[in-house]
Write an enzyme that holds these catalytic residues in place. Structure first.
Site, PDB file in Angstrom:
ATOM      1  N   HIS A 117      64.967   9.676  11.707  1.00 37.60           N
ATOM      2  CA  HIS A 117      65.637  10.221  11.509  1.00 37.60           C
ATOM      3  C   HIS A 117      66.565   9.121  11.351  1.00 37.60           C
ATOM      4  O   HIS A 117      68.158   8.984  11.265  1.00 37.60           O
ATOM      5  CB  HIS A 117      66.544  11.272  12.682  1.00 37.60           C
ATOM      6  CG  HIS A 117      65.946  12.968  12.424  1.00 37.60           C
ATOM      7  ND1 HIS A 117      66.066  13.291  13.370  1.00 37.60           N
ATOM      8  CD2 HIS A 117      65.018  13.151  11.531  1.00 37.60           C
ATOM      9  CE1 HIS A 117      65.131  14.759  13.455  1.00 37.60           C
ATOM     10  NE2 HIS A 117      64.938  14.344  12.574  1.00 37.60           N
ATOM     11  N   GLY A 184      62.551  16.000  25.964  1.00 35.62           N
ATOM     12  CA  GLY A 184      63.970  15.798  25.167  1.00 35.62           C
ATOM     13  C   GLY A 184      64.493  16.447  24.051  1.00 35.62           C
ATOM     14  O   GLY A 184      65.234  16.087  23.884  1.00 35.62           O
ATOM     15  N   PRO A 211      63.877  20.095  30.565  1.00 36.65           N
ATOM     16  CA  PRO A 211      64.462  20.854  32.081  1.00 36.65           C
ATOM     17  C   PRO A 211      64.999  22.394  31.324  1.00 36.65           C
ATOM     18  O   PRO A 211      65.120  23.178  32.180  1.00 36.65           O
ATOM     19  CB  PRO A 211      65.933  20.077  32.400  1.00 36.65           C
ATOM     20  CG  PRO A 211      65.995  18.633  31.580  1.00 36.65           C
ATOM     21  CD  PRO A 211      64.794  19.475  30.693  1.00 36.65           C
TER      22      PRO A 211
HETATM   23  P1  NAD Z   1      69.275  18.750  21.008  1.00 41.69           P
HETATM   24  O1  NAD Z   1      70.137  17.642  21.295  1.00 41.69           O
HETATM   25  O2  NAD Z   1      68.679  19.587  19.871  1.00 41.69           O
HETATM   26  O3  NAD Z   1      67.819  18.813  22.105  1.00 41.69           O
HETATM   27  C1  NAD Z   1      67.987  17.833  23.535  1.00 41.69           C
HETATM   28  C2  NAD Z   1      67.011  18.481  24.514  1.00 41.69           C
HETATM   29  O4  NAD Z   1      66.793  18.078  25.380  1.00 41.69           O
HETATM   30  C3  NAD Z   1      67.435  19.620  24.702  1.00 41.69           C
HETATM   31  O5  NAD Z   1      66.160  21.116  24.693  1.00 41.69           O
HETATM   32  C4  NAD Z   1      67.355  19.651  26.359  1.00 41.69           C
HETATM   33  O6  NAD Z   1      66.989  20.956  27.399  1.00 41.69           O
HETATM   34  C5  NAD Z   1      67.095  18.839  26.434  1.00 41.69           C
HETATM   35  N1  NAD Z   1      67.276  17.454  27.079  1.00 41.69           N
HETATM   36  C6  NAD Z   1      68.417  17.752  27.862  1.00 41.69           C
HETATM   37  N2  NAD Z   1      68.573  16.316  29.225  1.00 41.69           N
HETATM   38  C7  NAD Z   1      67.369  16.162  29.281  1.00 41.69           C
HETATM   39  C8  NAD Z   1      66.440  15.351  30.374  1.00 41.69           C
HETATM   40  N3  NAD Z   1      67.195  14.445  30.881  1.00 41.69           N
HETATM   41  N4  NAD Z   1      65.166  14.834  30.004  1.00 41.69           N
HETATM   42  C9  NAD Z   1      64.577  15.387  29.252  1.00 41.69           C
HETATM   43  N5  NAD Z   1      64.900  16.975  28.216  1.00 41.69           N
HETATM   44  C10 NAD Z   1      66.183  16.821  27.899  1.00 41.69           C
HETATM   45  O7  NAD Z   1      68.094  17.183  20.094  1.00 41.69           O
HETATM   46  P2  NAD Z   1      67.045  16.597  19.362  1.00 41.69           P
HETATM   47  O8  NAD Z   1      65.780  17.900  19.215  1.00 41.69           O
HETATM   48  O9  NAD Z   1      66.656  15.134  19.531  1.00 41.69           O
HETATM   49  O10 NAD Z   1      67.228  17.698  17.776  1.00 41.69           O
HETATM   50  C11 NAD Z   1      69.408  17.081  17.737  1.00 41.69           C
HETATM   51  C12 NAD Z   1      68.866  15.998  16.761  1.00 41.69           C
HETATM   52  O11 NAD Z   1      69.982  14.674  16.891  1.00 41.69           O
HETATM   53  C13 NAD Z   1      68.189  14.945  16.797  1.00 41.69           C
HETATM   54  O12 NAD Z   1      67.599  14.729  14.753  1.00 41.69           O
HETATM   55  C14 NAD Z   1      68.843  13.521  16.391  1.00 41.69           C
HETATM   56  O13 NAD Z   1      68.075  12.565  15.692  1.00 41.69           O
HETATM   57  C15 NAD Z   1      69.821  13.295  16.911  1.00 41.69           C
HETATM   58  N6  NAD Z   1      70.295  12.874  18.180  1.00 41.69           N
HETATM   59  C16 NAD Z   1      70.132  11.815  18.391  1.00 41.69           C
HETATM   60  C17 NAD Z   1      70.468  11.320  19.616  1.00 41.69           C
HETATM   61  C18 NAD Z   1      69.312  10.061  19.942  1.00 41.69           C
HETATM   62  O14 NAD Z   1      69.240   8.605  18.811  1.00 41.69           O
HETATM   63  N7  NAD Z   1      69.581   9.489  21.738  1.00 41.69           N
HETATM   64  C19 NAD Z   1      71.438  11.756  20.553  1.00 41.69           C
HETATM   65  C20 NAD Z   1      72.053  12.770  19.638  1.00 41.69           C
HETATM   66  C21 NAD Z   1      71.532  13.622  19.008  1.00 41.69           C
END
Ligand code: NAD
Length: 241
Positions: A117, A184, A211
């Protein structure tokens, strides 16, 4: 449970590992996920802001949101989960297929990272082909390209297609791996959520670390319901002994 034990007992036999990561792996580095508690910014739904429509409606607002995220992300450090995946490279060929735009896998030292992404570090013109990396968060909002049009973050927004070269490679690695670790991610964002299907077609073993249960938990061979910073160091330590 039987499957869990047989996979864990034979973990060292896996030599080509694809690690699919999502926002959850960076949650323990202080970066909010979109779904769940961190999903609102100034009462706007993150899922609606991360779209081309929101950007054209109000580019300044979307840039303010990205500027805050950039600031948070630049200060964030890889956590024990990212570091464990980096260490895994000592024992197997590892490719990370990440939906994250935060660069924390690279900051942790992982060598093969496909950013499905895009990256929040980079910006590109919304009209011409110009791209650059801007590492400071100080610019007039919205920033303008030399061609006169507005810059946008070089990320893939909901409804947009993935960079085709990256996506083709992601399919290739998924189709060739013998183990896929899925960490995650809610697995609701398409097409990244199809990668486990490519791995399964190659009879790879699928391990999910999350989780919460996900859309595809039932199709996993092993499910570990805990956070990535808790589980990944323990999982990787099994490759050592
Ligand atoms: P999502 O927000 O849809 O899902 C997050 C998942 O992570 C959930 O299933 C949740 O249960 C799990 N989770 C939460 N805390 C956790 C932990 N400590 N350890 C393991 N799992 C944990 O995220 P997605 O599936 O990546 O899709 C969302 C979109 O958001 C993607 O396109 C991404 O590019 C974008 N995004 C990216 C970031 C980043 O770069 N850090 C942050 C937010 C959103």
């Amino acid at each position: 449970m039987k499957m869990f034990e047989s996979v864990i007992d034979q973990i060292k036999k896996f030599k080509k590992i694809a690690v699919v990561t999502g926002a959850g792996i960076s949650q323990e580095s202080g970066i909010p996920t979109f779904r769940g508690k961190g999903g609102l910014w100034r009462n706007y739904d993150a899922m609606k802001l991360a779209t081309i429509d929101a950007f054209y409606d109000n580019p300044k607002l979307v840039w303010e949101w990205y500027n805050e995220r950039r600031k948070n992300i630049f200060q964030a450090q890889p956590n024990l989960g990212h570091k464990a995946i980096t260490e895994l490279e000592k024992y197997a060929e590892v490719t990370i297929l990440t939906q994250n735009i935060d660069g924390l896998h690279q900051k942790s030292g992982s060598s093969k990272v496909l950013e499905l992404h895009g990256s929040i570090v980079k910006i590109k013109c919304s009209v011409c082909d110009y791209k650059e990396e801007i590492l400071t968060e100080i610019f007039e909002l919205p920033p303008h390209c030399k061609c006169g049009n507005i810059f946008r973050p070089d990320v893939v927004w909901f409804g947009e297609s993935l960079p085709q070269d990256v996506w083709q490679n992601a399919i290739l690695f998924s189709s060739q791996c013998d183990l896929m670790i899925i960490v995650g991610t809610s697995l609701v964002v398409s097409p990244a959520n199809t990668l486990p299907i490519y791995a399964k077609q190659n009879n790879a073993i699928l391990i999910e670390i999350n989780p919460e249960s996900t859309e595809m938990s039932e199709g996993m061979d092993v499910v570990i319901r805990n956070t990535s910073a808790e589980v990944l160091p323990k999982l990787v330590s099994l490759f050592k002994n």
